[in-house]
Design an enzyme around this catalytic site. Structure first.
Site, mmCIF file in Angstrom:
data_model
loop_
_atom_site.group_PDB
_atom_site.id
_atom_site.type_symbol
_atom_site.label_atom_id
_atom_site.label_comp_id
_atom_site.label_asym_id
_atom_site.label_seq_id
_atom_site.Cartn_x
_atom_site.Cartn_y
_atom_site.Cartn_z
ATOM 1 N N CYS A 52 15.928 -14.218 -6.007
ATOM 2 C CA CYS A 52 15.844 -12.647 -5.661
ATOM 3 C C CYS A 52 17.137 -12.516 -4.483
ATOM 4 O O CYS A 52 17.268 -11.347 -4.655
ATOM 5 C CB CYS A 52 14.325 -12.943 -4.886
ATOM 6 S SG CYS A 52 14.854 -13.980 -3.706
ATOM 7 N N CYS A 152 15.401 -5.929 -4.148
ATOM 8 C CA CYS A 152 15.216 -5.427 -3.576
ATOM 9 C C CYS A 152 13.761 -4.401 -3.938
ATOM 10 O O CYS A 152 13.955 -3.776 -5.201
ATOM 11 C CB CYS A 152 16.012 -4.156 -3.002
ATOM 12 S SG CYS A 152 15.608 -2.559 -1.563
ATOM 13 N N ALA A 362 22.019 -14.657 -16.371
ATOM 14 C CA ALA A 362 21.091 -14.895 -14.701
ATOM 15 C C ALA A 362 21.638 -14.039 -13.554
ATOM 16 O O ALA A 362 22.950 -12.779 -14.073
ATOM 17 C CB ALA A 362 21.749 -15.783 -14.204
ATOM 18 N N ALA A 822 5.483 -4.564 2.480
ATOM 19 C CA ALA A 822 3.977 -4.817 2.337
ATOM 20 C C ALA A 822 3.365 -4.093 0.671
ATOM 21 O O ALA A 822 2.272 -4.992 0.215
ATOM 22 C CB ALA A 822 3.285 -4.798 3.568
ATOM 23 N N MET A 1063 6.544 -1.667 7.896
ATOM 24 C CA MET A 1063 7.239 -2.193 6.608
ATOM 25 C C MET A 1063 8.009 -1.619 6.215
ATOM 26 O O MET A 1063 8.551 -2.420 5.047
ATOM 27 C CB MET A 1063 6.171 -2.886 5.865
ATOM 28 C CG MET A 1063 5.229 -0.805 5.984
ATOM 29 S SD MET A 1063 3.842 -1.210 5.366
ATOM 30 C CE MET A 1063 2.394 0.158 5.842
ATOM 31 N N SER A 1105 0.223 6.198 3.937
ATOM 32 C CA SER A 1105 1.134 7.156 3.657
ATOM 33 C C SER A 1105 0.416 8.550 4.737
ATOM 34 O O SER A 1105 0.707 9.854 5.535
ATOM 35 C CB SER A 1105 1.214 8.252 2.395
ATOM 36 O OG SER A 1105 1.365 7.711 1.784
ATOM 37 N N GLU A 1286 3.406 7.223 -0.310
ATOM 38 C CA GLU A 1286 3.097 6.816 -2.176
ATOM 39 C C GLU A 1286 2.827 8.216 -3.229
ATOM 40 O O GLU A 1286 3.116 7.683 -4.341
ATOM 41 C CB GLU A 1286 1.556 6.814 -1.722
ATOM 42 C CG GLU A 1286 1.258 5.229 -1.293
ATOM 43 C CD GLU A 1286 -0.382 5.107 -0.727
ATOM 44 O OE1 GLU A 1286 -0.785 4.699 -1.181
ATOM 45 O OE2 GLU A 1286 -1.504 6.532 -0.041
#
Length: 1355
Positions: A52, A152, A362, A822, A1063, A1105, A1286
């Protein structure tokens, strides 16, 4: 120090500070060392496997032979500390800070709005910083390559790229980026109207100069800090002197379980290997490190020859190049690139084929440490290099006590999974790569789940040599990876072709031989059997076309390659074009100090970019703190007969084992009226269910303790994994929902046509970058607990912990500083995890920390619900839909969680933008023996709307018309009622639709696409225009309320507290803007510290939202109260300043603290009457996407994306546009690439970024335009704004439907028409097979039921 002495002493530098360590445990990686030992918490733990990039740091070493310092980005999670001797480590803290001076890399990602939750930001910063240390003026290609190993989940990458392209010499035009063509396929020349800078002028307002020069920009490139190399830390002179002295000693490090030896000569390595033949050779640690960490494989003795010069020699000869086996992939790549530049082109066939594979192998961090020898000797079946090395006649030199020998890397070299011809005591020394001979050609092929930084599904290396002046094949080598336990050769296929002229006849004869020679069984590990077999044929076909073209170019054959075949030899478009973000200016007359409506940087962006931002696991370790590790079920359904904790308690460091019996209060949590056990006591109902937990003094000790717990089970019958099995066994969570508008039966009678179909939508892992994290600290008085955790719902966690411990809620305080992402996944399971951790802290009376490993998180916490949608529709000849009967079956997993609410929301949104007069929807949450699924951004809407749009798409395919015509024909128009009788006006939705059509020039591009598809057989383009109507708010009324607490201090500074959690969505920033407007003060005076249940109690979740809508009104209310209290003082002294007003108010005993409250909308849904007002309003949007598909591999590229969104008057355009882009990208992942795979026994296979692929930089649309609809109002939310978190996710489906259109074009060439099966995600596997090429149709398909598949077919 003499060479024959042994030393366990390390000397290295971190951020310019000398570090000396003795007797380091070989299992200690750099990441935990930095975070725990040195308190440098900027580098983050995201996955622990190098997948990551969150832990990226820069590693620098001095090279004696070149007298230069080499800088490379590395994954700190995989780098053993005992390998750091003589190295300098630079972390994000070492390049700049908000306290001293920012580095331009930190400043630009923040100012460009490239940091949302911020968890990935330090890794992004360090990857870019390392690039600039090596290349101060990079190209866009350099930047995208440097960031390929960094993930990300928030931004969609566009703002990160925009921020960093300011380092390019020129970032304005494709002509200055080294591109030979724009991504539309047009060539570039001077004064060429096909250039990206001319497109707007040529195509009538599509993109104009005004957008670039006249319209507002999200961030200004003026006054950016210049790149100043003098700010960089110098490489420590002591390390240069130490390296040049040549005084080295063998180093030995002994840990609890492993002895690590670092020799300094090849003879010593040979001696060690002869005495320890089973000991692995470790240099990059990208293989053995993962085995130890994730597979539990223990190697008591490890040899690490990182300081043995013989293994790193690169030697050129006229016959070829010998590359040391210890050379990293980056070094190999640089050496080959140098040879390609200097050698004649016809001698570099193998070199160029290897370079092609190395470019995608990679991420940069892995390539910088993974070695050529390690790649060969590990003999992984999907190695990208081994097929090319084998086909290219490369040779491996090995050495042992018995001497030195050279081994051809031919068909006999790889003998099985992870096995080669090497004897246990042999060491790979070097690889010889020969120059190509006259008439010899080598090509490499690769297909992977993601274009970059992903293990290949299938790859190949192919070499052919033709007889002089002819097309007759003299030699042929074909090797494949990914279709067997190791790299396999197709020698029989080669023999079928050798001696024959290169042509269709030889190729046609070879296909059946190849299928027979590489017989992949239907149950083969990895699945995708038909696809993998098809790829073997397709790669051979591509090789045939390439050589056909080459022979024609050489004049050996008369016929040139057919025009419609040529594009299949070309790579997909890859050049970025300028992207635009358009938003409306603030209202005329708005004061300049008022920040509402203006782009404003995320308030924590700079601290996130410098690593100063504190996340839960960044908090310092407390005295006596313990770490908790969970023990989960290995059975899908079984009774628990016994839990044996004896072996665990006997291990070093283990303090206790927590079971259900230790819970003093409630042993369960209730969600949707159904109980869920915190820890299973008598029975488990899925693999991954939590049974008990081990607490120990360190994380490694806790994990070993958890592994030592022995649970005895008794298997139970009647396993249910799929929705079909649940339907058969009537295994549902109540209630089952149904809603109907009109008369569906009558609607079918009046229809001209009836059509039935179904679509399967796979699940989706949240993959928030910060895994579930919490720290529970007993205060030690009256049962008080301080809980620091990463949750969207602090009050739920507070109440749950109190009930679990049987104490009042006022004894529990939940603190949420910020959350590293989240997306709905940090509510219910977070609450359960917090309860378990609190029990451990309660029982041991010590602080307890829990941070899940990525694999644990994915196993335990659930995902987006997979859904099966079945539909029957009636429609007229003109495309009007008269009736729709739709059933939705969601795989809920083993507990209810929020599934009943999700299947209800599915029915409330299944109309999307369409006024179908007669429609019926039925939905069910299926109870299965898979881990319980939970809320995820969109809460069921992305699944239900994909079914709806598939219905529209099927009608379009049936009628042979563009799908957007059918969509437009069936849209709501004028004042309307939804199917649950809620009135709304679709005017802004229709405005978005028309504006998106105009902005995307859809009519012209339709013609261009048709022409492209006509002229290209195996490359196809598709375009889709998709709308969304998304309801905002909770249909459970009490969840719409919010509260706030605002303090003004005597110096005039303001502290805002509210119930929302930050978040990455920017809620704290927006609350700062609200307070600034209402108090008429600059944002610099306003601070938001954390979300805290003692400051603002009884909070509602940050979800749906609705966070800004509710909390913004509460903050506004509190600030209005305070400002009104100041009115007498303001009237007496209208000029202020603010600070004088506050001082006077205090002296006059005016309260400078106020609460704010917002009741929220009284929303409801009456399912008995099938009517209600479940939403406060609707957010509208439309997206147009164009893709190009390689029909032979299933790979695609999104060429262009245009999004038009109605979000009212944006409070912060930079944040809202960032939310749109991030949600869209997450939607692209859902609909085209992210796959959760379960074994036939219910075990989750995909437990990390190695197996589960989310979108990366390579998946960003080449042109990504966002337009906020101007002139809109919304009286139902603060400052006329709208919720946006959302809705945009569903617009990622426009890529799905564009792909489906491209597939339909390919099927048309194959003589197929009409609707076809195309499930979500539209992976390369599904796209390739659906194209139904002549090659794909050769692959025999095993009959379902005649074998056990490798993975369950969900939902």
């Amino acid at each position: 120090m003499s060479g024959n002495q042994e030393s366990g002493c390390l000397t290295f530098y971190v951020n310019g500070k000398k570090v000396t360590e003795r007797d380091v445990d070989p299992e200690t990686m750099l990441l935990p060392y930095l975070r725990k030992r040195m308190r440098l918490t900027g580098a983050k733990y995201g996955c622990g496997g190098g997948g990551c990039g969150a832990c990226t740091v820069m590693l620098s070493r001095y090279q004696v032979h070149s007298r230069t310092v080499v800088h490379c980005a590395v994954n700190a999670c995989l780098l053993p500390v005992c390998q750091l001797h003589g190295a300098a480590v630079t972390t994000v803290e070492g390049i700049g800070s908000t306290k001293t001076k920012l580095h331009p890399v930190q400043e630009r990602i923040a100012k460009a709005h490239g940091s949302q939750c911020g968890f990935c930001t330090p890794g992004m910063v360090m990857s870019m910083y390392t690039l600039l240390r090596n290349k101060p003026q990079p190209t866009m290609e350099d930047i995208t390559e440097a960031l390929a190993g960094n993930l990300c989940r928030c931004t969609g990458y566009r703002p990160i790229l925009d921020g960093y392209k300011t380092f390019c010499e020129s970032s304005n035009c494709c002509q200055n980026s080294g591109a030979k063509s724009c991504s539309n396929g047009n060539s570039i020349s001077e004064n060429n109207s096909n250039c990206c800078q001319q497109i707007g002028k040529a195509n009538g307002n599509e993109v104009t100069d005004d957008l670039e020069n006249g319209h507002l920009k999200l961030f200004s490139t003026d006054n950016l800090l210049p790149l100043d190399p003098t700010q960089d830390l110098i490489f420590p002179p002591e390390l240069i002197r130490m390296t040049e002295s040549g005084l080295q000693a063998t180093q030995t490090f002994r840990g609890e379980r492993i002895t690590w030896v670092s020799p300094i000569s090849l003879d010593e390595v040979v001696d060690l290997k002869s005495r320890h033949p089973e000991a692995p050779i470790v240099i990059g640690n990208t293989n053995i490190g993962l085995d130890i960490k994730f597979k539990g494989i223990l190697h008591p003795f490890i040899i690490s020859p990182t300081r043995v010069p013989d293994l790193f020699v690169v030697k050129n000869t006229p016959q070829g190049v010998s590359v040391g086996a210890g050379c990293s992939m980056s070094v190999v790549r640089a050496a080959l690139e140098d040879l390609v530049r200097t050698l004649p082109l016809d001698q570099t066939e193998v070199h160029r084929a290897l370079l092609q594979q190395l470019g995608n192998l990679a991420g940069q961090q892995i390539r910088n440490v993974a070695t050529l020898g390690g790649n060969i000797v590990s003999a992984y079946p999907n190695s990208d290099l081994n097929p090319v090395l084998a086909a290219g006649n490369c040779r491996l030199t090995v050495v042992s006590k018995g001497g030195r020998r050279e081994i051809p890397m031919n068909k006999d070299f790889f003998v099985g999974f992870g096995k080669t011809l090497l004897n246990p005591d042999e060491i790979a020394v070097s690889v010889f790569i020969p120059v190509s001979r006259k008439g010899e050609f080598v090509r490499a092929f690769r297909q992977a789940p993601r274009k970059e930084n992903a293990l290949a599904t299938v790859n190949a290396g192919m070499r052919v040599r033709f007889r002089d002046g002819s097309s007759v094949v003299d030699e042929l080598s074909i090797f494949y990876g990914g279709v067997g336990p190791c790299t396999v050769g197709a020698s029989k296929t080669c023999q079928q072709i050798i001696g024959r002229p290169w042509g269709e006849e030889a190729l046609t004869a070879a296909y059946p031989v190849l299928l027979e020679e590489i017989p992949l069984p239907p149950s083969a590990p990895g699945g995708k059997v038909a696809f993998r077999r098809a790829l073997t044929l397709n790669f051979l076909f591509k090789f045939f076309l390439q050589m056909q073209q080459k022979l024609a170019e050489m004049g050996i054959i008369a016929e040139d390659l057919r025009q419609d075949m040529r594009s299949s030899l070309e790579a997909l478009p890859n050049d970025f074009l300028p992207s635009y973000q358009e938003f409306q200016d603030v209202l005329e007359g708005q004061p300049g100090q008022d920040p509402v409506g203006r782009p404003m940087m995320h308030r924590s962006a700079l601290s996130q970019a410098t690593g100063e931002a504190v996340y839960c696991d960044d908090m310092p370790k407390t005295e006596g703190e313990l770490f908790l590790s969970l023990v989960t079920s290995t059975k899908a359904h079984a009774k628990i007969l016994n839990i044996d904790v004896g072996a665990a308690l006997a291990l070093p460091g283990v303090v206790d084992v927590i079971t259900a019996r230790d819970i003093p209060g409630k042993k369960f949590r209730m969600f949707c009226g159904m109980n869920e056990e915190l820890l299973a006591e008598k029975e488990v109902t899925c693999v991954g269910q939590m049974v008990c937990a081990v607490v120990a003094d360190t994380k490694p000790h806790a994990k070993r303790g958890a592994a030592a717990v022995k649970i005895t089970y008794e298997d139970q019958p009647e396993l249910v994994f799929t929705v079909e099995e649940a339907i058969e066994k009537k295994s549902f969570f109540e209630p089952l929902r149904e809603i109907e508008r009109g008369n569906v039966s009558e609607g079918f009678k009046m229809a001209d046509h009836i059509h039935e179909g179904e679509i399967r939508i796979g699940g989706q892992e949240h993959f928030y970058m910060e895994t579930q994290s919490m720290l529970v600290i007993p205060v030690g008085e009256e049962g008080e607990m301080n809980v620091y955790l990463s949750t969207q719902h602090p009050t739920m966690a507070q109440d749950a912990i109190a009930e679990t411990l049987d104490i009042p809620s006022n004894r529990v305080t939940c603190h949420i500083k910020r959350i590293g992402g989240a997306f709905g996944g940090k509510v219910t399971k977070t609450t359960i995890l917090a309860c378990i951790t609190a029990v451990a802290a309660w029982k041991t009376e010590r602080s307890v920390r829990l941070v899940l490993e990525r694999g644990e998180d994915m196993l335990i916490t659930g995902a987006r619900h997979p859904v099966l949608g079945q539909y029957k529709i009636g429609y007229m000849k003109d495309g009007r839909i008269t009736a729709a009967d739709v059933k939705y079956y969601a795989n809920a997993g083993n507990t209810a969680d929020e599934s009943p609410l999700i299947v209800a929301k599915i029915l409330l949104h299944f109309d999307n933008a369409y006024n179908i007069p007669n429609m019926r929807g039925r939905s069910a949450a299926c109870k299965t023996n898979l881990p319980s699924n939970t809320a995820f951004r969109g809460f069921g809407v992305p699944q239900c709307m994909l079914v709806t749009e598939s219905i529209i798409n099927d009608v379009a395919l049936k009628l042979g018309r563009p799908a957007e015509e059918i969509r437009e024909l069936n849209m709501y128009r004028g004042p309307s009622l939804t199917h649950y009788k809620m009135p709304f006006d679709p005017e802004n939705m229709l405005r978005c639709w028309e504006e998106c059509k105009r902005r995307s020039s859809i009519q012209r591009r339709r013609g261009d696409i048709a022409q492209f598809n006509q002229h290209n057989r195996f490359k196809k383009r598709g375009l889709a225009l998709v709308p969304i109507k998304y309801g905002i708010g909770f249909d459970i009324a009490f969840l719409n309320q919010a509260a706030a607490l605002v303090h003004i201090f005597q110096d005039g500074s303001v502290l805002v507290n509210h119930g929302g959690t930050e978040m990455g969505q920017g809620i704290h920033t927006k609350m700062q803007q609200v307070a600034s407007r209402e108090l008429r003060i600059p944002t610099s005076l306003i601070h938001i510290s954390e979300t805290n249940t003692h400051m603002v109690p009884n909070t509602c979740p940050s979800a749906a939202s609705f966070g800004t809508d509710a909390n913004g009104m509460a903050v506004k209310d509190a600030c209005e109260t305070l400002y009104k209290r100041l009115e007498p003082i303001r009237k007496r002294n209208p000029e202020g300043p603010w600070q004088s007003w506050i001082k006077a108010a205090f002296l006059e005993k005016i309260s400078l603290s106020a609460t704010g409250y917002y009741k929220g909308h009284d929303l409801y849904m009456d399912w008995e009457k099938q009517e209600g007002q479940p939403y406060a309003y609707f957010t509208y949007g439309v997206c147009c996407c164009e893709v190009e598909l390689d029909c032979l591999t299933g790979d695609y590229r999104t060429i262009r994306t245009d999004v038009v969104f109605d979000i009212g008057r944006s409070i912060n355009p930079s944040i809202d546009i960032g939310q749109i882009e991030g949600a869209f990208t997450q939607g692209v992942g859902l609909y085209t690439m992210e796959e959760l795979k379960f074994s036939p026994s219910g075990v989750l296979y995909t437990r990390g970024p190695g197996q589960y692929k989310i979108p990366a930089v390579c998946d960003v649309p080449l042109q990504f335009n966002i337009y906020l609809l101007p002139g809109t109002q919304n009286p139902h939310a603060i400052y006329s704004s709208k919720g946006i978190g959302e809705p945009a996710l569903f617009l990622g489906s426009s890529v799905f439907f564009a792909l489906k259109e491209a597939v339909a074009a390919a099927r048309s060439d194959a003589g197929l028409s009409g609707p076809f099966e195309f499930h979500s995600p539209a992976t390369p596997e599904r796209a390739c097979l659906a194209c139904a090429s002549h090659l794909t149709q050769m692959v025999p398909i095993s009959k379902p039921g005649s074998f056990q598949p490798w993975a369950i077919e969900t939902p």
